[in-house]
Scaffold this motif. Structure first.
Motif, PDB file in Angstrom:
ATOM      1  N   ARG A 264      18.373  -0.754  11.591  1.00 44.31           N
ATOM      2  CA  ARG A 264      17.993  -2.176  11.712  1.00 44.31           C
ATOM      3  C   ARG A 264      18.747  -3.013  10.698  1.00 44.31           C
ATOM      4  NH1 ARG A 264      14.494  -2.478  16.280  1.00 44.31           N
ATOM      5  NH2 ARG A 264      13.543  -0.458  16.283  1.00 44.31           N
ATOM      6  N   ALA A 265      18.900  -2.488   9.492  1.00 43.28           N
ATOM      7  CA  ALA A 265      19.641  -3.209   8.467  1.00 43.28           C
ATOM      8  C   ALA A 265      21.094  -3.382   8.892  1.00 43.28           C
ATOM      9  CB  ALA A 265      19.548  -2.468   7.128  1.00 43.28           C
ATOM     10  N   ASP A 266      21.688  -2.327   9.432  1.00 40.28           N
ATOM     11  CA  ASP A 266      23.078  -2.403   9.887  1.00 40.28           C
ATOM     12  C   ASP A 266      23.238  -3.414  11.017  1.00 40.28           C
ATOM     13  OD1 ASP A 266      23.779  -0.502   8.032  1.00 40.28           O
ATOM     14  OD2 ASP A 266      23.808   1.160   9.470  1.00 40.28           O
ATOM     15  N   ALA A 267      22.211  -3.525  11.862  1.00 38.03           N
ATOM     16  CA  ALA A 267      22.276  -4.457  12.994  1.00 38.03           C
ATOM     17  C   ALA A 267      22.295  -5.908  12.532  1.00 38.03           C
ATOM     18  CB  ALA A 267      21.093  -4.226  13.936  1.00 38.03           C
ATOM     19  N   ASN A 268      21.818  -6.159  11.312  1.00 40.75           N
ATOM     20  CA  ASN A 268      21.832  -7.526  10.794  1.00 40.75           C
ATOM     21  C   ASN A 268      23.250  -8.007  10.519  1.00 40.75           C
ATOM     22  OD1 ASN A 268      19.085  -7.853  10.892  1.00 40.75           O
ATOM     23  ND2 ASN A 268      18.762  -7.374   8.742  1.00 40.75           N
ATOM     24  N   GLY A 269      24.167  -7.102  10.374  1.00 44.25           N
ATOM     25  CA  GLY A 269      25.550  -7.497  10.127  1.00 44.25           C
ATOM     26  C   GLY A 269      25.861  -7.496   8.645  1.00 44.25           C
ATOM     27  N   SER A 270      27.109  -7.751   8.352  1.00 44.27           N
ATOM     28  CA  SER A 270      27.560  -7.759   6.971  1.00 44.27           C
ATOM     29  C   SER A 270      27.479  -9.183   6.413  1.00 44.27           C
ATOM     30  CB  SER A 270      29.002  -7.241   6.902  1.00 44.27           C
ATOM     31  OG  SER A 270      29.827  -8.059   7.689  1.00 44.27           O
ATOM     32  N   PRO A 271      27.572  -9.308   5.092  1.00 43.50           N
ATOM     33  CA  PRO A 271      27.541 -10.645   4.510  1.00 43.50           C
ATOM     34  C   PRO A 271      28.595 -11.556   5.134  1.00 43.50           C
ATOM     35  CG  PRO A 271      27.408  -9.002   2.794  1.00 43.50           C
ATOM     36  CD  PRO A 271      27.672  -8.282   4.092  1.00 43.50           C
TER      37      PRO A 271
END
Length: 106
Positions: free
Chosen positions: A22-29
């Motif tokens: 889920r964290a990875d799905a948020n995308g990068s900065p």
């Protein structure tokens, strides 16, 4: 442990993996930046601020999810280690004690 209380470290690890996904799905900065000037008339600046705020909040959520996943993984690892240690201790306790009776002639 109380009746009905079960801890499965593999389930904890699975949940930790889901949190990381889920964290990875948020995308990068910077994923949610506008990448250029938006021409929406008077509200362009407000839109840019809102998108920037959203990106910052998603980055905080990503950091929190990663930290939660790390902590959950740590709990699973500590539980497994403690459980294995207890099992070794228990196995040692099951070793027959020396006989309390007389060993030889008196």
């Amino acid at each position: 442990m109380t009746d009905g209380y079960v801890v499965d470290p593999e389930v904890l690890r699975s949940v930790a993996g889901t949190l990381r996904s889920r964290a990875d799905a948020n995308g990068s900065p910077g994923t949610y930046g506008l990448g250029g000037r938006v021409d929406a008339g008077r509200s362009s600046g407000e839109i840019a601020k809102a998108v920037k705020w959203l990106g910052e909040e998603l980055e905080k959520a990503t950091t929190s999810l990663d930290a939660l996943a790390d902590n959950l993984q740590g709990v699973a690892d500590r539980y497994r280690a403690t459980d294995e240690g207890s099992a070794r201790d228990y196995d040692g306790a099951r070793t027959p004690a020396p006989s309390a009776g007389p060993v030889g002639p008196r």
